[in-house]
Motif scaffolding. Structure first.
Motif, PDB file in Angstrom:
ATOM      1  N   SER A 149     -19.105  30.687  22.551  1.00 12.38           N
ATOM      2  CA  SER A 149     -18.378  29.570  23.149  1.00 12.38           C
ATOM      3  C   SER A 149     -16.991  29.466  22.544  1.00 12.38           C
ATOM      4  O   SER A 149     -16.820  29.510  21.336  1.00 12.38           O
ATOM      5  N   HIS A 150     -15.981  29.363  23.377  1.00 14.41           N
ATOM      6  CA  HIS A 150     -14.618  29.124  22.922  1.00 14.41           C
ATOM      7  C   HIS A 150     -14.524  27.679  22.448  1.00 14.41           C
ATOM      8  O   HIS A 150     -15.110  26.796  23.062  1.00 14.41           O
ATOM      9  N   PRO A 151     -13.793  27.397  21.358  1.00 16.71           N
ATOM     10  CA  PRO A 151     -13.755  26.038  20.829  1.00 16.71           C
ATOM     11  C   PRO A 151     -13.311  24.985  21.833  1.00 16.71           C
ATOM     12  O   PRO A 151     -13.774  23.856  21.789  1.00 16.71           O
ATOM     13  N   ASP A 152     -12.414  25.337  22.761  1.00 14.33           N
ATOM     14  CA  ASP A 152     -11.927  24.356  23.738  1.00 14.33           C
ATOM     15  C   ASP A 152     -12.809  24.282  24.974  1.00 14.33           C
ATOM     16  O   ASP A 152     -12.524  23.524  25.884  1.00 14.33           O
ATOM     17  N   ALA A 153     -13.857  25.107  25.022  1.00 13.09           N
ATOM     18  CA  ALA A 153     -14.653  25.200  26.242  1.00 13.09           C
ATOM     19  C   ALA A 153     -15.341  23.881  26.556  1.00 13.09           C
ATOM     20  O   ALA A 153     -15.874  23.218  25.691  1.00 13.09           O
ATOM     21  N   ALA A 154     -15.288  23.526  27.813  1.00 13.07           N
ATOM     22  CA  ALA A 154     -15.984  22.325  28.272  1.00 13.07           C
ATOM     23  C   ALA A 154     -16.976  22.758  29.331  1.00 13.07           C
ATOM     24  O   ALA A 154     -17.740  23.652  29.124  1.00 13.07           O
ATOM     25  N   GLY A 155     -16.911  22.276  30.459  1.00 18.42           N
ATOM     26  CA  GLY A 155     -17.924  22.367  31.485  1.00 18.42           C
ATOM     27  C   GLY A 155     -18.476  23.657  31.999  1.00 18.42           C
ATOM     28  O   GLY A 155     -19.657  23.728  32.223  1.00 18.42           O
ATOM     29  N   VAL A 156     -17.721  24.714  32.200  1.00 18.40           N
ATOM     30  CA  VAL A 156     -18.267  25.831  32.971  1.00 18.40           C
ATOM     31  C   VAL A 156     -17.791  27.183  32.449  1.00 18.40           C
ATOM     32  O   VAL A 156     -16.662  27.304  31.971  1.00 18.40           O
ATOM     33  N   ARG A 157     -18.688  28.159  32.528  1.00 16.55           N
ATOM     34  CA  ARG A 157     -18.368  29.552  32.212  1.00 16.55           C
ATOM     35  C   ARG A 157     -18.771  30.401  33.415  1.00 16.55           C
ATOM     36  O   ARG A 157     -19.871  30.259  33.926  1.00 16.55           O
ATOM     37  N   LEU A 158     -17.871  31.279  33.817  1.00 17.85           N
ATOM     38  CA  LEU A 158     -18.148  32.195  34.923  1.00 17.85           C
ATOM     39  C   LEU A 158     -18.186  33.614  34.374  1.00 17.85           C
ATOM     40  O   LEU A 158     -17.301  34.002  33.608  1.00 17.85           O
ATOM     41  N   HIS A 159     -19.190  34.376  34.782  1.00 18.33           N
ATOM     42  CA  HIS A 159     -19.351  35.758  34.337  1.00 18.33           C
ATOM     43  C   HIS A 159     -19.436  36.653  35.566  1.00 18.33           C
ATOM     44  O   HIS A 159     -20.212  36.386  36.478  1.00 18.33           O
ATOM     45  N   GLY A 160     -18.632  37.717  35.571  1.00 18.63           N
ATOM     46  CA  GLY A 160     -18.663  38.677  36.664  1.00 18.63           C
ATOM     47  C   GLY A 160     -17.594  39.723  36.459  1.00 18.63           C
ATOM     48  O   GLY A 160     -16.861  39.691  35.468  1.00 18.63           O
ATOM     49  N   THR A 161     -17.489  40.647  37.386  1.00 18.01           N
ATOM     50  CA  THR A 161     -16.402  41.629  37.290  1.00 18.01           C
ATOM     51  C   THR A 161     -15.079  40.897  37.512  1.00 18.01           C
ATOM     52  O   THR A 161     -15.045  39.829  38.136  1.00 18.01           O
ATOM     53  N   ALA A 162     -14.008  41.468  36.996  1.00 14.29           N
ATOM     54  CA  ALA A 162     -12.689  40.853  37.191  1.00 14.29           C
ATOM     55  C   ALA A 162     -12.383  40.714  38.680  1.00 14.29           C
ATOM     56  O   ALA A 162     -11.833  39.707  39.125  1.00 14.29           O
ATOM     57  N   SER A 163     -12.771  41.707  39.441  1.00  9.74           N
ATOM     58  CA  SER A 163     -12.558  41.662  40.887  1.00  9.74           C
ATOM     59  C   SER A 163     -13.308  40.489  41.517  1.00  9.74           C
ATOM     60  O   SER A 163     -12.740  39.737  42.323  1.00  9.74           O
ATOM     61  N   ASP A 164     -14.572  40.314  41.146  1.00 14.69           N
ATOM     62  CA  ASP A 164     -15.351  39.209  41.707  1.00 14.69           C
ATOM     63  C   ASP A 164     -14.821  37.849  41.256  1.00 14.69           C
ATOM     64  O   ASP A 164     -14.823  36.888  42.033  1.00 14.69           O
ATOM     65  N   LEU A 165     -14.363  37.747  40.001  1.00 18.50           N
ATOM     66  CA  LEU A 165     -13.786  36.485  39.529  1.00 18.50           C
ATOM     67  C   LEU A 165     -12.564  36.118  40.367  1.00 18.50           C
ATOM     68  O   LEU A 165     -12.394  34.971  40.777  1.00 18.50           O
ATOM     69  N   LEU A 166     -11.731  37.115  40.628  1.00 17.18           N
ATOM     70  CA  LEU A 166     -10.534  36.865  41.429  1.00 17.18           C
ATOM     71  C   LEU A 166     -10.892  36.509  42.870  1.00 17.18           C
ATOM     72  O   LEU A 166     -10.344  35.564  43.438  1.00 17.18           O
ATOM     73  N   LEU A 167     -11.826  37.231  43.444  1.00 18.93           N
ATOM     74  CA  LEU A 167     -12.262  36.921  44.811  1.00 18.93           C
ATOM     75  C   LEU A 167     -12.847  35.507  44.888  1.00 18.93           C
ATOM     76  O   LEU A 167     -12.602  34.776  45.850  1.00 18.93           O
ATOM     77  N   PHE A 168     -13.588  35.104  43.880  1.00 21.83           N
ATOM     78  CA  PHE A 168     -14.147  33.755  43.848  1.00 21.83           C
ATOM     79  C   PHE A 168     -13.026  32.706  43.788  1.00 21.83           C
ATOM     80  O   PHE A 168     -13.074  31.704  44.498  1.00 21.83           O
ATOM     81  N   MET A 169     -12.032  32.944  42.953  1.00 16.34           N
ATOM     82  CA  MET A 169     -10.943  31.965  42.825  1.00 16.34           C
ATOM     83  C   MET A 169     -10.151  31.836  44.125  1.00 16.34           C
ATOM     84  O   MET A 169      -9.575  30.804  44.403  1.00 16.34           O
ATOM     85  N   TYR A 170     -10.124  32.884  44.929  1.00 13.47           N
ATOM     86  CA  TYR A 170      -9.458  32.825  46.234  1.00 13.47           C
ATOM     87  C   TYR A 170     -10.418  32.419  47.353  1.00 13.47           C
ATOM     88  O   TYR A 170     -10.098  32.544  48.531  1.00 13.47           O
TER      89      TYR A 170
END
Length: 138
Positions: A59-80
């Motif tokens: 866990s990153h010290p500033d982390a709050a609500g949500v973590r997303l795990h996936g390929t960089a391509s899928d993360l980008l597709l999700f954000m769009y």
């Protein structure tokens, strides 16, 4: 290539000094290729930082609500909004991401409104122009 594209998206598209209008939140993005980032949303705006490799598995010290795990391509597709969250492993509440997608800071709106817009194409009745009309032809 997707790693660079996702990092560029975080550092350019989402970065803003405009105040986040909701309670502060942080979203962690973990790419299966080995890199991770934390997007912090607060009164000072939105900023992304790369999470050091030694901390990327925890866990990153500033982390709050949500973590997303996936390929960089899928993360980008999700954000769009090109793929649903079900394509990723999601730990936590997606509410900060839903709010992020709906948020349009004043700075972003101003950038959008300053973009040059193409002039509407003018046609003479019954013709299809092959080249743009010159001012003398208008």
């Amino acid at each position: 290539m997707a790693l660079d594209g996702f990092e560029d998206f975080l550092l350019t598209r989402l970065a803003t000094p405009c105040a986040w209008p909701h309670e502060p939140a942080a979203v962690e993005f973990h790419a299966t290729e080995g890199l991770a980032w934390c997007l912090t949303l607060a009164g000072a705006g939105a900023r992304s930082t790369r999470i050091p490799a030694s901390a990327a598995t925890g866990s990153h010290p500033d982390a709050a609500g949500v973590r997303l795990h996936g390929t960089a391509s899928d993360l980008l597709l999700f954000m769009y909004d090109r793929i649903p969250a079900s394509f990723l492993r999601v730990d936590g509440d997606l509410l900060p991401l839903d709010r992020l997608r709906a948020w349009e800071p004043e700075e972003w709106a101003a950038r959008r409104d300053r973009r040059p817009r193409p002039a509407p194409e003018r046609r003479r009745a019954g013709t299809v122009p092959l080249l743009p009309l010159t001012p003398a032809e208008l």
